[in-house]
Write an enzyme that holds these catalytic residues in place. Structure first.
Site, short mmCIF file in Angstrom:
data_model
loop_
_atom_site.label_atom_id
_atom_site.label_comp_id
_atom_site.label_asym_id
_atom_site.label_seq_id
_atom_site.Cartn_x
_atom_site.Cartn_y
_atom_site.Cartn_z
N ASN A 129 -0.21 -14.73 1.87
CA ASN A 129 -1.22 -15.23 0.95
C ASN A 129 -0.81 -16.61 0.45
O ASN A 129 0.34 -16.81 0.06
CB ASN A 129 -1.37 -14.29 -0.25
CG ASN A 129 -1.83 -12.90 0.16
OD1 ASN A 129 -2.63 -12.76 1.08
ND2 ASN A 129 -1.31 -11.89 -0.49
N HIS B 272 6.19 -15.95 1.55
CA HIS B 272 6.61 -14.67 2.12
C HIS B 272 5.57 -14.16 3.08
O HIS B 272 4.37 -14.36 2.89
CB HIS B 272 6.86 -13.62 1.03
CG HIS B 272 5.77 -13.52 0.01
ND1 HIS B 272 5.62 -14.45 -1.01
CD2 HIS B 272 4.77 -12.63 -0.14
CE1 HIS B 272 4.57 -14.12 -1.74
NE2 HIS B 272 4.02 -13.03 -1.23
P1 AMP Z 1 1.74 -11.87 -3.09
O1 AMP Z 1 0.82 -11.22 -4.08
O2 AMP Z 1 1.16 -12.10 -1.73
O3 AMP Z 1 2.37 -13.12 -3.70
O4 AMP Z 1 2.92 -10.83 -2.85
C1 AMP Z 1 4.00 -10.72 -3.71
C2 AMP Z 1 4.60 -9.39 -3.45
O5 AMP Z 1 5.90 -9.37 -4.01
C3 AMP Z 1 3.82 -8.21 -4.08
O6 AMP Z 1 3.39 -7.34 -3.05
C4 AMP Z 1 4.85 -7.57 -5.01
O7 AMP Z 1 4.79 -6.16 -5.02
C5 AMP Z 1 6.16 -8.07 -4.44
N1 AMP Z 1 7.25 -8.18 -5.41
C6 AMP Z 1 7.23 -8.76 -6.62
N2 AMP Z 1 8.44 -8.68 -7.22
C7 AMP Z 1 9.25 -8.03 -6.34
C8 AMP Z 1 10.61 -7.62 -6.37
N3 AMP Z 1 11.41 -7.85 -7.42
N4 AMP Z 1 11.10 -6.95 -5.30
C9 AMP Z 1 10.32 -6.68 -4.23
N5 AMP Z 1 9.02 -7.05 -4.13
C10 AMP Z 1 8.48 -7.70 -5.18
#
Ligand code: AMP
Ligand code: ZN
Length: 142
Positions: A90, A103
């Site tokens: 995204n 990511h």
């Molecule tokens: P996005 O919304 O595409 O930016 O995805 C960010 C992702 O990071 C989400 O799916 C969250 O669940 C994940 N996320 C946020 N904080 C953490 C964390 N500390 N460890 C693992 N995943 C995380």
């Protein structure tokens, strides 16, 4: 290579100051389980260096990420028995980006799994996250 960002949650994971269920680490890339998975085994693949999003990635960093993606995909499929995957990144709040450190999401899919927009994150029960981390890390260590 850019510097770690003090307030970036993924930079903290890279630095080891925030825990994560890591499944793969190379010189430039880290993969770990998403803490709010859309399905068990939902994995994130990031560059260790801080870049905000895909359009800002230098070619060599993008190449390092791209080089591990198929391997992570194979491991997630093998560990979860998924019938398919969504691999997506995204870019920008408008597209649903909530963490401003680029990511790739690797999301295991099954027919009739109910995953659809808007995403509805799950929570792992006690012990499930570590068990899943081991399964995928084991596939990747072979
Ligand atoms: P996005 O919304 O595409 O930016 O995805 C960010 C992702 O990071 C989400 O799916 C969250 O669940 C994940 N996320 C946020 N904080 C953490 C964390 N500390 N460890 C693992 N995943 C995380
Ligand atoms: Zn960062």
């Amino acid at each position: 290579m850019s510097h770690p960002e003090a307030n970036c949650v993924f930079c903290k994971i890279v630095a080891g100051t925030l825990p994560a269920a890591r499944v793969l680490e190379t010189g430039e890339v880290l993969a770990f389980l998403d803490i709010g998975p859309l399905a068990p085994g939902h994995t994130l693949v990031i560059p260790k260096a801080h870049y905000t999003n895909l359009p800002t990635l230098p070619d060599e960093v993008a190449a390092a990420l791209g080089a591990v993606l198929p391997r992570v995909c194979r491991a997630v499929v093998a560990a979860t028995g998924a019938e398919g995957l969504n691999v997506l990144s995204n870019t920008g709040a408008v597209a649903g980006q909530s963490v401003e450190h680029v990511h790739w999401h690797v999301i295991p899919r099954r027919f009739q799994d109910g995953i659809a927009w808007p995403w509805r994150p799950l929570t792992y029960a006690d012990g499930e996250l570590e068990a899943m981390r081991r399964r995928i890390a084991c596939e990747l260590s072979g």
